[in-house]
Enzyme design. Structure first.
Site: not given
Length: 301
Positions: A15, A99, A177, A259
């Site tokens: 960010g 992600n 990715k 995550e």
């Protein structure tokens, strides 16, 4: 011409790097945070950059924006709901800098109907070394799907510290990715070691197995992936400094949730849905979930 109004939700490493690039490129940028840092600094190539940002600590004081960039961790997306309500107007475009392979689906329930949402693939290795102080180590690429709004966003950041481009087959790009994430993130988080651990022979063999499973799931889900993509991902790891880290490693060290559900968990869930076995990813997911349960118990005590 009026300066574009840009809001970035989330003051983590990504960010801050993106907010700084937008501000230094002429945008009027609000950095939306839960806790105000004393200053916002991006360290790059030994130089300190202090971008001209408006740091906003409450949704009620935020202005509607032309562009809203969601840079929270994927698991923290629900916490962005109040910010999204305050920042999103009839002409707002939302860019998801997270992600996973389901960014649109993740944000849609929090937005007014028909709000344009652009998923973004961020290849930036950056680390928060203090609140508001981010070390941008290497890589500067952001990829978007082919879309007129994506072209406008690329133009918005043209000439900045970030390189933004559209890719014709975004489904395949998103899975490529995910390949990067599914090897490096869980292994570094579980071992509490940086990227250099991936160069050890036994760890490397494990990571190749994780990527091979992921490529098979991605192909079943509609991506164009093969063994060449596995080799590409391994070469990508080799291109990184051994001292580079990952988001899941940083989160685990800081005692935050990770995550794993949108990275390893996505591979396991979609593998099950498409009938593709994922035993290695399932094993790592089990261990990551066990870590999360332990961390939650520690935080509650």
């Amino acid at each position: 011409m009026a300066r574009p109004e840009i809001a970035v939700i989330g003051a983590g490493a990504i960010g801050v790097v993106v907010a700084a690039a937008a501000a230094e490129n002429g945008g009027h940028v609000q950095l939306c945070v839960r806790t105000r840092p004393e200053q916002v600094v991006v360290e790059r190539d030994g130089e300190l950059h202090r971008p001209p940002l408006d740091v906003v600590g409450e949704p009620g004081t935020a202005r509607p924006a032309d562009w809203v960039l969601v840079a929270t961790k994927a698991q923290d997306t629900p916490g962005a709901a109040a910010w999204l309500r305050a920042l999103t107007g009839p002409d707002t475009v939302v860019v998801v800098l997270q992600n996973g392979v389901d960014q649109r689906e993740r944000l849609a329930p929090l937005l007014p109907p028909d709000t344009p949402v652009l998923p973004a693939l961020v290849y930036v290795n950056a680390e928060s070394i203090a609140r508001g102080h981010v070390l941008h180590r290497e890589k500067n690429l952001v990829e978007l799907p082919p879309d007129p709004d994506a072209e406008r966003f690329a133009a918005l950041l043209a000439g900045s510290a970030l390189s933004v481009r559209t890719v014709p087959d975004f489904t395949t790009a998103a899975w490529r990715k995910l390949l990067i994430n599914v090897g490096a993130n869980p292994v570094t988080a579980l071992t509490l070691r940086r990227i250099g651990v991936l160069r050890e022979p036994e760890v490397r063999a494990l990571v190749e197995g994780l990527l091979t499973e992921t490529a098979a799931v991605g192909a079943a889900a509609g991506a164009t992936l093969s063994g060449e993509d596995v080799a590409w991902a391994m070469a990508f790891y080799d291109s990184l400094s051994p001292d580079a880290g990952t988001s899941m490693l940083y989160d685990r060290v800081a005692g935050r949730t990770t995550e794993h559900e949108v990275i390893t968990g996505a591979v396991v869930r979609l593998g099950s849905a498409h009938g593709v076995p994922t035993p290695l990813n399932q094993t790592l997911l089990t261990l990551l979930r066990a870590l999360e349960i332990n961390a939650s118990a520690t935080r509650a005590s």
